[in-house]
Design an enzyme around this catalytic site. Structure first.
Site, PDB file in Angstrom:
ATOM      1  CB  SER A 152      -0.853  -0.135   1.255  1.00 44.33           C
ATOM      2  OG  SER A 152      -1.284   1.305   1.518  1.00 44.33           O
ATOM      3  CE1 TYR A 164      -3.328  -2.298   5.237  1.00 41.63           C
ATOM      4  CE2 TYR A 164      -2.646   0.099   4.747  1.00 41.63           C
ATOM      5  CZ  TYR A 164      -3.238  -1.206   4.164  1.00 41.63           C
ATOM      6  OH  TYR A 164      -3.425  -1.135   3.132  1.00 41.63           O
ATOM      7  CE  LYS A 168      -1.178  -3.917   2.905  1.00 40.06           C
ATOM      8  NZ  LYS A 168      -1.389  -5.322   2.420  1.00 40.06           N
TER       9      LYS A 168
END
Length: 303
Positions: A152, A164, A168
């Site tokens: 991402s 997150y 990633k």
């Protein structure tokens, strides 16, 4: 049905909804046999339901394709292995894996708990590793195969998604390591960084100007799984897909350097660094004020 992936066997994680589902359907449409994995959980990672994966299998079969469902948790080694074993048991080989599965638990870093950190990293990063690990052993013996991770733009950093963003960023490093380690065995590894309307993007508190649909992401994945991509030696890359736009991210590299006459001291660094080595500014810093104002208004422009 097309034939871009004719004869190939592809496993897709997180394939019950959104981008994963679009990828699974596209692979099947292009002639691949598909292992559809989805634990069937909510966006936060709870309430697993096996019917999510089975529903996509029914869609593929209804269109004349071949698919099998696996409702395992990719954050476990056994779950990753079972996805690969299912491909071998059903179809006798495995040509590609696409790791889309992910969950989201947002919290500012100073408030984030271990229970909010661990499951996100486990699903995204470890969940990519478990499948890559099992698949790489098979592909090494086959002397062919493709690993695709999903990252991402948040790998650049995130205000309230340290878990997150860390996962990633780790996936990119995992993909690059796989590309280097498996190159001599004829196995490629790449990353896709999508910008598309999904359950996760709906909660981003600022408008994503360039954003497409899950179906826009699938053609890039199909290409990366294909013989054409292998012939062109596409490996170790990170590609963004945002609607009609595709882009490639830069590889990490040294920008500027300076050498001391002898040993550095804190004082000599303070004198030399600002005008010499300097910084590489964070693009996201310039957007923080806009994001903070939008979040305060509870804007959900991507919903």
């Amino acid at each position: 049905m097309g034939n871009f992936l004719a004869g190939k066997v592809v496993a897709v994680t997180g394939a019950g909804r959104g981008i994963g589902r679009a990828v699974a359907l596209a692979c099947a449409h292009e002639g691949a046999k598909v292992v559809v994995n989805d634990y069937g959980v909510s966006m936060e990672g709870g309430e697993p339901r096996s019917g999510i994966a089975e529903g996509v299998v029914k869609e593929i079969v209804a269109e004349g394709g071949s698919a099998v469902a696996v409702a395992d948790d990719v954050s476990t080694m056994a779950g990753g292995q079972r996805i690969v074993d299912t491909a071998l048991a059903e179809y006798g080989r495995l040509d590609g894996v696409v790791c889309v599965a992910g969950i989201l638990r947002e919290r500012m870093l100073f408030n984030m708990s271990e229970e909010e950190w661990d499951p996100v990293v486990a699903t995204h990063l470890k969940g990519t590793f478990t499948v890559f690990r099992a698949a790489a052993a098979v592909m090494r013996k086959q002397k062919s195969g493709t690993l695709i991770g999903f990252t991402s733009g948040n790998h650049q950093g995130s205000v309230a998604q340290a878990n997150y963003a860390s996962a990633k960023g780790g996936i990119i490093s995992l993909v690059r390591s796989a590309a280097l380690g498996l190159n001599k065995y004829g196995v490629t590894a790449n990353c896709v960084a999508p910008v598309a309307r999904t359950r996760m993007s709906a909660n981003v508190p600022m408008e994503l100007a360039e954003m497409g649909e899950p179906e826009d992401v699938a053609p890039m994945v199909v290409y990366l799984l294909s013989d054409q991509a292998k012939e062109q030696e596409i490996t170790g890359q990170v590609y963004t897909v945002a609607g009609p736009k595709i882009a490639v991210w830069a590889q990490p590299r040294e920008l500027r350097s300076a050498y001391a006459d002898g040993a550095w001291t804190p004082e000599s660094i303070a004198e030399s660094l600002p005008g010499g080595v300097g910084q590489d500014p964070m693009p996201m810093l310039g957007k923080l004020k806009e994001m903070a104002e939008a979040a305060a208004r509870k804007d959900r422009p991507n919903a």
